[in-house]
Design a protein around this motif. Structure first.
Motif, mmCIF file in Angstrom:
data_model
loop_
_atom_site.group_PDB
_atom_site.id
_atom_site.type_symbol
_atom_site.label_atom_id
_atom_site.label_comp_id
_atom_site.label_asym_id
_atom_site.label_seq_id
_atom_site.Cartn_x
_atom_site.Cartn_y
_atom_site.Cartn_z
ATOM 1 N N UNK A 181 0.768 -1.309 0.103
ATOM 2 C CA UNK A 181 0.064 0.142 -0.169
ATOM 3 C C UNK A 181 0.843 1.183 0.027
ATOM 4 N N UNK A 182 0.903 2.012 -1.055
ATOM 5 C CA UNK A 182 1.728 3.078 -1.267
ATOM 6 C C UNK A 182 1.130 4.329 -0.796
ATOM 7 N N UNK A 183 1.787 5.222 0.129
ATOM 8 C CA UNK A 183 1.456 6.464 0.645
ATOM 9 C C UNK A 183 2.349 7.592 -0.111
ATOM 10 N N UNK A 184 1.775 7.976 -1.269
ATOM 11 C CA UNK A 184 2.472 8.845 -2.013
ATOM 12 C C UNK A 184 2.615 10.167 -1.377
ATOM 13 N N UNK A 185 3.820 10.888 -1.599
ATOM 14 C CA UNK A 185 4.054 12.303 -0.893
ATOM 15 C C UNK A 185 3.087 13.319 -1.352
ATOM 16 N N UNK A 186 2.442 13.715 -0.227
ATOM 17 C CA UNK A 186 1.182 14.746 -0.909
ATOM 18 C C UNK A 186 1.540 16.065 -1.245
ATOM 19 N N UNK A 187 1.064 16.606 -2.378
ATOM 20 C CA UNK A 187 1.439 17.720 -2.915
ATOM 21 C C UNK A 187 0.390 18.794 -3.091
ATOM 22 N N UNK A 188 0.511 20.274 -3.187
ATOM 23 C CA UNK A 188 -0.559 20.995 -3.316
ATOM 24 C C UNK A 188 -1.451 20.724 -4.716
ATOM 25 N N UNK A 189 -2.695 21.156 -4.099
ATOM 26 C CA UNK A 189 -3.449 21.125 -5.318
ATOM 27 C C UNK A 189 -4.062 19.361 -5.534
ATOM 28 N N UNK A 190 -3.461 18.724 -4.842
ATOM 29 C CA UNK A 190 -3.828 17.101 -4.828
ATOM 30 C C UNK A 190 -3.253 16.675 -6.324
#
Length: 378
Positions: free
Chosen positions: A283-292
């Motif tokens: 299960x990958x938790x991708x690095x959150x970025x602005x504006x999704x």
């Protein structure tokens, strides 16, 4: 590449992904392709968490790779580079660009991009961008499909993974103090996540024992908000789950953690790729970025990764992955995402093994970079 000198420039923007990828690449180019490699990095303290031998000095040689501190005014040496890698558009210092323009013959300049499964990557991979004076910068895209640069992985990695059997797994777990019997073992390496309390409750209510291995990191903040303070080496019972707070692992030891679990929660890029090589559900938790913006990349990977998986198993892992990344395990109306993944684990594991074989068939990133460089430096 024995007669070629590679220089890699790396800025640590956040967490461990940038330097994790760059160190693996530098090491593989040196050890597998006998290249002379210099790695410039601006954050030695973060680097040292992955490679404890790293010292806070201007220059050092570790495992055959020259490591230099990228300070505000880096002192370049006089040795010309054959290949210069600008990792993740880190913007080379003007002095380094001037030195490249002054070289004859001109070096090969590569912008190593972030890993993505988006379809447009294939069309952009390997394209040049003129930089003046005859100097080109080529865009090199890691990826999961033919026509990309592949992903990082040592040539002997599949064989080493295949040799890791039940006895090695049991011995490694025992050495970490993981002694509670369990029907299922999970590693959890992630960013802070609002979905963790709901997932903890599902683990606590599991009909069979479950072990949760948690390397020290940002997810600890979310966990401690629910269960209280954590102490390294002190297991914590939470219903049917036994939580094991573990120290942050040096990069070279991370594979053993992945291989010793049944399912791995991973984050960013480096741990994400190693989990795929492990041939186990992830299960990958991708690095959150602005504006999704990050969710576009997540969608692209999930659709590609699960394209050939059995429909019910794919639906279960997709639901858990999206719920985890949205911070809500009920996202999309899914209320039993965890139970569904466990129920379909055998099919998901078989699919994960096929995916690892697919990555191997693409050729690893270091080999593909070396091949690309050789073709342009004749």
């Amino acid at each position: 590449m024995a007669d070629k000198r590679w220089v890699i420039w790396c800025r640590v923007v956040d967490n461990f992904g940038d330097i994790g990828v760059c160190w693996r690449l530098a090491s593989q180019l040196h050890h597998n392709y006998n290249a002379q490699v210099t790695l410039w990095v601006d954050d030695l303290a973060t680097f040292a968490q992955l490679l404890p031998a790293v010292a806070n000095v201007a220059e050092q040689v570790l495992e055959g790779v020259t490591i230099r501190h990228w300070s505000a005014t880096p002192a370049l040496d006089d040795a010309p580079a054959d290949v210069v890698i600008e990792a993740f558009a880190c913007e080379l210092p003007p002095l380094a660009i001037a030195a490249m323009r002054a070289q004859q013959p001109l070096p090969l300049w590569l912008n190593l991009e972030y890993l993505s499964a988006e379809p447009w990557v294939v069309d952009c991979h390997g394209l040049p961008s003129p930089q003046g004076g005859g100097l080109n910068k080529y865009f090199f895209f890691p990826g999961f499909s033919a026509g990309t640069g592949g992903v990082l992985g040592e040539a002997d990695l599949p064989a080493r993974r295949a040799a890791w059997g039940p006895s090695q797994r049991d011995a490694w777990l025992h050495a970490q103090g993981v002694t509670a019997p369990a029907h299922f073992t999970v590693s959890l390496f992630a960013y802070e996540n609002a979905a963790l309390p709901a997932l903890l409750e599902q683990w606590a209510a599991s009909p069979t024992p479950i072990n949760i291995l948690m390397p020290q990191g940002r997810i600890w903040t979310s966990l401690q908000a629910v269960v209280g303070p954590l102490q390294l080496g002190q297991p914590l019972q939470h219903g049917a789950a036994t939580i094991y707070p573990l120290p942050m692992r040096p990069q070279a030891e991370y594979d053993a953690l992945l291989w010793s679990c049944d399912l791995n929660f991973v984050r960013g890029e480096d741990s994400f790729v190693r989990a795929q090589w492990a041939g186990l559900p992830l299960v990958w938790h991708i690095y959150p970025q602005e504006d999704a913006v990050h969710l576009i990349k997540l969608d692209a990977f999930i659709e590609l990764y699960l394209k050939d998986a059995p429909a019910d198993a794919a639906a279960a892992l997709r639901a858990l992955t999206y719920g985890w990344n949205h911070g809500d395990l009920t996202h999309g109306g899914v209320t039993h995402a965890w139970q569904s993944v466990v129920a379909h684990w055998p099919a998901l594991r078989m699919h994960a093994q096929r995916w690892a074989a697919h990555l191997d068939a693409l050729g690893n990133l270091a080999a593909n970079l070396a091949r690309f460089a050789n073709a342009r430096l004749k």
